[in-house]
Design a protein around this motif. Structure first.
Motif, mmCIF file in Angstrom:
data_model
loop_
_atom_site.group_PDB
_atom_site.id
_atom_site.type_symbol
_atom_site.label_atom_id
_atom_site.label_comp_id
_atom_site.label_asym_id
_atom_site.label_seq_id
_atom_site.Cartn_x
_atom_site.Cartn_y
_atom_site.Cartn_z
ATOM 1 N N VAL A 1 0.879 -1.163 0.000
ATOM 2 C CA VAL A 1 0.000 0.000 0.000
ATOM 3 C C VAL A 1 0.917 1.213 0.000
ATOM 4 O O VAL A 1 1.926 1.232 0.720
ATOM 5 N N GLY A 2 0.593 2.224 -0.787
ATOM 6 C CA GLY A 2 1.472 3.387 -0.838
ATOM 7 C C GLY A 2 0.907 4.506 -1.675
ATOM 8 O O GLY A 2 -0.311 4.618 -1.879
ATOM 9 N N GLY B 1 -2.369 6.612 0.434
ATOM 10 C CA GLY B 1 -2.209 5.409 1.239
ATOM 11 C C GLY B 1 -3.419 5.102 2.102
ATOM 12 O O GLY B 1 -4.498 5.681 1.952
ATOM 13 N N VAL B 2 -3.217 4.182 3.040
ATOM 14 C CA VAL B 2 -4.304 3.754 3.932
ATOM 15 C C VAL B 2 -4.298 4.529 5.247
ATOM 16 O O VAL B 2 -5.282 4.554 5.975
ATOM 17 N N LEU C 1 -17.667 3.535 3.681
ATOM 18 C CA LEU C 1 -16.803 2.831 4.614
ATOM 19 C C LEU C 1 -15.340 3.173 4.353
ATOM 20 O O LEU C 1 -14.825 2.992 3.256
ATOM 21 N N GLY C 2 -14.672 3.699 5.362
ATOM 22 C CA GLY C 2 -13.264 4.035 5.263
ATOM 23 C C GLY C 2 -12.971 5.405 4.713
ATOM 24 O O GLY C 2 -11.826 5.869 4.770
ATOM 25 N N ASP D 1 -7.784 2.645 0.949
ATOM 26 C CA ASP D 1 -6.330 2.508 0.884
ATOM 27 C C ASP D 1 -5.679 3.514 -0.053
ATOM 28 O O ASP D 1 -4.472 3.436 -0.314
ATOM 29 N N HIS D 2 -6.463 4.484 -0.528
ATOM 30 C CA HIS D 2 -5.923 5.538 -1.385
ATOM 31 C C HIS D 2 -6.218 6.935 -0.841
ATOM 32 O O HIS D 2 -5.751 7.923 -1.406
ATOM 33 N N ILE D 3 -6.950 6.984 0.237
ATOM 34 C CA ILE D 3 -7.408 8.278 0.767
ATOM 35 C C ILE D 3 -7.073 8.436 2.259
ATOM 36 O O ILE D 3 -7.407 9.424 2.889
#
Length: 283
Positions: free
Chosen positions: A56-57, A73-74, A158-159, A118-120
């Motif tokens: 993840v990055g 990232g996450v 979610l997230g 995992d991108h925000i």
């Protein structure tokens, strides 16, 4: 096994992969329609527990006048899900940024390939109990279709429920074929999400495609038709992967995926049998 922090040059533009964390998912979860025997060719991408090992990055683009972060990232959290079964963990991104001599205040723009957890994740952080933007001086960009999917009250938040209100006053829309800065063009790649986008970086006749989650791993290069659990429109996503493979196969072109291992960067080659082969670009 995990992709390291790595910088490459495309002409005069520098691109750095910035690790944030790890992503583990069983093959049968990510590709539920694929028979188990198909994985015999990919044991080198599996951990001792049989799960796919991924990164993840984020990506950092430095043009000389602009510093752009692509995805965030996450974030500093651990997510374990039973249905679907996966593990996500992050928290390294700001340290990775510091390794190239930058702080969050140095980021001029943040571009989101799409708005998944995992991108925000590093969009905001807590200061004295209040959520605030991590990159205070940045402009924030995403495709309109990606932002407006949340106009639907049934759309899952979610997230991303913390990030969305932080971004609302600052978000700007940018669309297919528009340039974020000279030499960095948005390329619409729907399927994983409605407004998913790649970036095409061009300088001195060299090109790099930042793929976002159009490909979750290098297996998708061999099997673009395999149905990925996390693709919101699987058929459209498969069509997009086929189209992107044509782009990646062009001369003087490299590509990079957020979740690719053992290197985030590589190029598509053709072997003596005429088969497409992904060649990782190790540091």
């Amino acid at each position: 096994m995990f992709a390291p922090q790595q910088t490459i040059a495309i002409g005069t533009i520098k691109i750095t992969y910035l690790p944030d964390g790890k992503f583990f998912v069983p093959p049968s979860v990510l590709y539920p329609q694929v028979p188990a025997h198909e994985w015999e060719a990919y044991t080198h991408l599996l951990g001792s527990d049989g799960r796919i090992i991924s990164n993840v990055g984020a990506h950092l683009i430095q043009t000389g006048t602009q510093t752009i972060l692509v995805d965030t990232g996450v974030g500093p959290q651990v997510l374990n899900s039973e249905k679907p079964q996966f593990h996500l963990s992050g928290g390294e991104l700001l340290d990775s940024l510091q390794q190239v001599g930058l702080s969050p205040a140095d980021i001029d723009s943040v571009f989101y390939t799409h708005l998944h957890v995992d991108h925000i994740g590093w969009t905001g952080h807590s200061v004295d109990g209040t959520q605030t933007l991590t990159f205070p001086n940045a402009r924030y960009f995403v495709r309109r279709a990606e932002w407006q999917k949340f106009d639907n009250p049934t759309a899952s938040r979610l997230g991303v429920e913390i990030a969305l209100p932080l971004l609302a006053p600052r978000i700007e829309f940018i669309e297919d074929r528009q340039e974020l800065v000279p030499g960095v063009q948005v390329h619409a790649t729907p399927g994983h999400t409605p407004g998913h986008a790649a970036l095409i970086i061009t300088s001195h006749d060299e090109r790099l495609l930042l793929l976002g989650d159009s490909f979750h791993n290098v297996i998708g290069i061999d099997h673009p038709d395999w149905i990925d659990l996390f693709d919101e429109d699987p058929n459209k996503a498969a069509q997009t992967r086929q189209s992107l493979l044509q782009e990646i196969a062009q001369p003087h072109t490299r590509a990079s995926g957020i979740h690719f291992a053992p290197s985030a960067f590589g190029r598509l080659m053709t072997d003596t049998n005429g088969k497409r082969v992904w060649l990782p670009e190790m540091p």
